[in-house]
Motif scaffolding. Structure first.
Motif, PDB file in Angstrom:
ATOM      1  N   PRO A 193      -6.054 -65.552  20.191  1.00  0.00           N
ATOM      2  CA  PRO A 193      -5.347 -65.271  19.008  1.00  0.00           C
ATOM      3  C   PRO A 193      -6.541 -64.679  17.959  1.00  0.00           C
ATOM      4  O   PRO A 193      -6.296 -63.994  17.198  1.00  0.00           O
ATOM      5  N   HIS A 194      -7.655 -65.181  18.319  1.00  0.00           N
ATOM      6  CA  HIS A 194      -8.689 -64.761  17.240  1.00  0.00           C
ATOM      7  C   HIS A 194      -8.898 -63.232  17.099  1.00  0.00           C
ATOM      8  O   HIS A 194      -9.315 -62.724  16.068  1.00  0.00           O
ATOM      9  N   PHE A 195      -8.606 -62.781  18.313  1.00  0.00           N
ATOM     10  CA  PHE A 195      -8.844 -61.146  18.030  1.00  0.00           C
ATOM     11  C   PHE A 195      -7.639 -60.251  17.581  1.00  0.00           C
ATOM     12  O   PHE A 195      -7.475 -58.871  17.808  1.00  0.00           O
ATOM     13  N   LEU A 196      -6.525 -61.129  17.095  1.00  0.00           N
ATOM     14  CA  LEU A 196      -5.206 -60.503  16.659  1.00  0.00           C
ATOM     15  C   LEU A 196      -4.388 -59.851  17.413  1.00  0.00           C
ATOM     16  O   LEU A 196      -3.338 -60.365  17.959  1.00  0.00           O
ATOM     17  N   HIS A 197      -4.762 -58.501  17.505  1.00  0.00           N
ATOM     18  CA  HIS A 197      -4.189 -57.856  18.842  1.00  0.00           C
ATOM     19  C   HIS A 197      -5.026 -57.090  19.843  1.00  0.00           C
ATOM     20  O   HIS A 197      -5.919 -56.974  19.742  1.00  0.00           O
ATOM     21  N   LEU A 198      -4.391 -56.815  20.840  1.00  0.00           N
ATOM     22  CA  LEU A 198      -5.227 -55.961  21.793  1.00  0.00           C
ATOM     23  C   LEU A 198      -5.814 -54.547  21.210  1.00  0.00           C
ATOM     24  O   LEU A 198      -7.052 -54.358  21.817  1.00  0.00           O
ATOM     25  N   ASP A 199      -5.410 -53.981  20.480  1.00  0.00           N
ATOM     26  CA  ASP A 199      -5.894 -52.944  19.811  1.00  0.00           C
ATOM     27  C   ASP A 199      -7.143 -53.106  18.996  1.00  0.00           C
ATOM     28  O   ASP A 199      -7.787 -52.047  18.417  1.00  0.00           O
ATOM     29  N   VAL A 200      -7.522 -54.331  18.692  1.00  0.00           N
ATOM     30  CA  VAL A 200      -8.802 -54.667  18.059  1.00  0.00           C
ATOM     31  C   VAL A 200     -10.183 -54.608  19.198  1.00  0.00           C
ATOM     32  O   VAL A 200     -11.235 -54.135  18.863  1.00  0.00           O
ATOM     33  N   GLN A 201      -9.618 -54.553  20.373  1.00  0.00           N
ATOM     34  CA  GLN A 201     -10.498 -55.044  21.504  1.00  0.00           C
ATOM     35  C   GLN A 201     -10.629 -53.831  22.364  1.00  0.00           C
ATOM     36  O   GLN A 201     -11.592 -53.494  23.259  1.00  0.00           O
ATOM     37  N   PHE A 202      -9.407 -52.850  22.580  1.00  0.00           N
ATOM     38  CA  PHE A 202      -9.196 -51.957  23.721  1.00  0.00           C
ATOM     39  C   PHE A 202      -8.403 -50.907  23.265  1.00  0.00           C
ATOM     40  O   PHE A 202      -7.404 -51.090  22.578  1.00  0.00           O
ATOM     41  N   ALA A 210     -11.468 -44.888  27.567  1.00  0.00           N
ATOM     42  CA  ALA A 210     -11.109 -45.980  26.905  1.00  0.00           C
ATOM     43  C   ALA A 210     -12.120 -46.466  26.163  1.00  0.00           C
ATOM     44  O   ALA A 210     -13.372 -46.443  26.660  1.00  0.00           O
ATOM     45  N   ALA A 211     -11.996 -47.274  25.103  1.00  0.00           N
ATOM     46  CA  ALA A 211     -12.820 -47.604  24.335  1.00  0.00           C
ATOM     47  C   ALA A 211     -12.579 -49.166  24.269  1.00  0.00           C
ATOM     48  O   ALA A 211     -11.459 -49.522  24.323  1.00  0.00           O
ATOM     49  N   VAL A 212     -13.699 -50.186  24.728  1.00  0.00           N
ATOM     50  CA  VAL A 212     -13.602 -51.549  25.141  1.00  0.00           C
ATOM     51  C   VAL A 212     -14.839 -52.118  24.652  1.00  0.00           C
ATOM     52  O   VAL A 212     -15.826 -51.805  24.770  1.00  0.00           O
ATOM     53  N   CYS A 213     -14.586 -53.483  23.978  1.00  0.00           N
ATOM     54  CA  CYS A 213     -15.442 -54.264  23.436  1.00  0.00           C
ATOM     55  C   CYS A 213     -15.400 -55.236  24.874  1.00  0.00           C
ATOM     56  O   CYS A 213     -14.683 -56.337  24.917  1.00  0.00           O
ATOM     57  N   THR A 214     -16.403 -54.902  26.012  1.00  0.00           N
ATOM     58  CA  THR A 214     -16.383 -55.566  26.985  1.00  0.00           C
ATOM     59  C   THR A 214     -16.873 -57.055  26.862  1.00  0.00           C
ATOM     60  O   THR A 214     -16.764 -57.976  28.029  1.00  0.00           O
ATOM     61  N   ALA A 215     -17.417 -57.181  25.815  1.00  0.00           N
ATOM     62  CA  ALA A 215     -18.016 -58.800  25.620  1.00  0.00           C
ATOM     63  C   ALA A 215     -17.034 -59.766  25.638  1.00  0.00           C
ATOM     64  O   ALA A 215     -17.116 -60.588  25.730  1.00  0.00           O
ATOM     65  N   VAL A 216     -15.706 -59.161  25.063  1.00  0.00           N
ATOM     66  CA  VAL A 216     -14.687 -60.101  24.719  1.00  0.00           C
ATOM     67  C   VAL A 216     -13.260 -60.008  25.739  1.00  0.00           C
ATOM     68  O   VAL A 216     -12.662 -60.972  25.847  1.00  0.00           O
ATOM     69  N   VAL A 217     -13.237 -58.876  26.286  1.00  0.00           N
ATOM     70  CA  VAL A 217     -11.852 -58.693  26.885  1.00  0.00           C
ATOM     71  C   VAL A 217     -11.768 -59.342  28.330  1.00  0.00           C
ATOM     72  O   VAL A 217     -13.272 -59.633  28.693  1.00  0.00           O
ATOM     73  N   PRO A 218     -10.627 -59.674  28.746  1.00  0.00           N
ATOM     74  CA  PRO A 218     -10.977 -60.543  30.351  1.00  0.00           C
ATOM     75  C   PRO A 218     -11.316 -59.549  31.281  1.00  0.00           C
ATOM     76  O   PRO A 218     -11.117 -58.309  31.251  1.00  0.00           O
ATOM     77  N   ASP A 219     -12.011 -60.161  32.303  1.00  0.00           N
ATOM     78  CA  ASP A 219     -12.688 -59.469  33.468  1.00  0.00           C
ATOM     79  C   ASP A 219     -11.411 -58.690  34.070  1.00  0.00           C
ATOM     80  O   ASP A 219     -11.568 -57.447  34.523  1.00  0.00           O
ATOM     81  N   SER A 220     -10.139 -59.427  33.950  1.00  0.00           N
ATOM     82  CA  SER A 220      -9.033 -58.656  34.760  1.00  0.00           C
ATOM     83  C   SER A 220      -8.753 -57.285  34.115  1.00  0.00           C
ATOM     84  O   SER A 220      -8.565 -56.329  34.921  1.00  0.00           O
ATOM     85  N   LEU A 221      -8.926 -57.027  32.753  1.00  0.00           N
ATOM     86  CA  LEU A 221      -8.710 -55.829  32.087  1.00  0.00           C
ATOM     87  C   LEU A 221      -9.554 -54.714  32.900  1.00  0.00           C
ATOM     88  O   LEU A 221      -9.294 -53.843  32.834  1.00  0.00           O
ATOM     89  N   LEU A 222     -10.907 -55.420  32.696  1.00  0.00           N
ATOM     90  CA  LEU A 222     -12.021 -54.488  33.178  1.00  0.00           C
ATOM     91  C   LEU A 222     -11.705 -53.864  34.694  1.00  0.00           C
ATOM     92  O   LEU A 222     -12.012 -52.635  35.070  1.00  0.00           O
TER      93      LEU A 222
END
Length: 302
Positions: A193-202, A210-222
């Motif tokens: 929940p720290h990241f509020l919504h998915l569109d903050v990270q991806f 796609a623009a992705v904050c790879t440092a924080v998104v789950p490996d499953s998304l990558l």
């Protein structure tokens, strides 16, 4: 004629709308719904706003209004028809029109908001759709579900984040069941929940980009994006938390992003995209960017 709060067919095969609707976040944007800036102020409901409030930074509504107009000018420059939600003083975060409804090929879905000060927003967005005779596909009735977590990747494929707060398991599973009945693939991405919504990270920038904050998104998304053959622009964590990943694909290789999103802007330009970059820094410090402030009403396959 009686207004429809549910045109969804229980067994799927719901007819698509013709004048409204979308099937991908990167198709040509023709109509957009924008929330009002009139009563916006920073509230401590997310990690970004709490950080700026804690630092004692001043909020200036007049600066926010000027920046808001700059964003609207960018949409009009791109020949996009802009619609507005009504301003209400009890809805200070009503500016973020992404969250209280989401558009689908079959009509909008009315969401269920997590924060107490946002729970009345569904009435405002319902009034808009009723006034324009746009029937609801359906209304979320199980748990919470917010549009900042939800994206249509391409025709037949949707993705939704689930932090357990802004979007709960009950909420996302209800919407997932609807899409699967329509024959769509529906991917759920769990995150903190720290990241509020998915569109903050991806975020989706253009077709297969796609623009992705790879440092924080789950490996499953990558892994999922790689399987879909997406090109990934890596957005640094610091920029992502200042809404640098929170951008709007306009279609025809054009993108609307915050002026402060320097890394993403450079990468978009290097890939030949046209970039519109209004300064909205007074708004983003409250926890929402250009993607948060707009709900696509009509996109067409370009």
């Amino acid at each position: 004629m009686t207004y429809s709060w549910k045109r969804r067919l229980d067994n799927g095969s719901t007819p698509e709308l013709s004048d409204w609707g979308m099937s991908s976040e990167t198709d040509l944007l023709e109509k957009v719904l924008v929330g009002p800036i009139d009563h916006y102020s920073w509230l401590g409901g997310n990690s970004t706003s709490r950080r700026h409030l804690k630092n004692g930074e001043p909020y200036d509504i007049n600066v926010a209004k000027v920046q808001y107009q700059e964003m609207l000018d960018a949409y009009r420059q791109a020949d996009i028809e802009v619609h507005f939600l009504q301003a209400r003083p009890e809805q200070p975060y009503g500016v973020f029109a992404r969250d209280n409804s989401v558009m689908t090929p079959w009509g909008p879905i009315a969401c269920q908001m997590y924060s107490p000060w946002r729970r009345s927003e569904w009435l405002t967005v319902a009034e808009f759709y009723q006034a324009h005779d746009v029937p609801f596909y359906d209304v979320v009735t199980a748990g919470t579900f917010e549009g900042g977590d939800f994206m249509l990747v391409e025709p037949g494929v949707a993705i939704c984040g689930c932090s357990g707060e802004r979007t709960s398991e009950a909420g996302v599973n209800q919407v997932k069941s609807w899409f699967e009945k329509e024959g769509w693939e529906f991917e759920i991405v769990p995150f903190d929940p720290h990241f509020l919504h998915l569109d903050v990270q991806f975020i989706l920038v253009a077709e297969r980009l796609a623009a992705v904050c790879t440092a924080v998104v789950p490996d499953s998304l990558l892994k999922w994006l790689k399987a879909k053959q997406f090109d990934i622009i890596d957005v640094p964590y610091k920029e992502a938390m200042e809404l640098g990943c929170n951008i709007m694909a306009l279609g025809k290789e054009r993108v609307l992003l915050p002026k402060e999103s320097l890394s993403l802007k450079q990468q978009c330009l290097a890939r030949g995209l046209t970039v519109l970059d209004p300064d909205i820094s007074m708004i983003t410090k409250g926890g929402g960017g250009v993607h948060c402030m707009c709900q696509p009403l009509k996109r067409s396959r370009s």
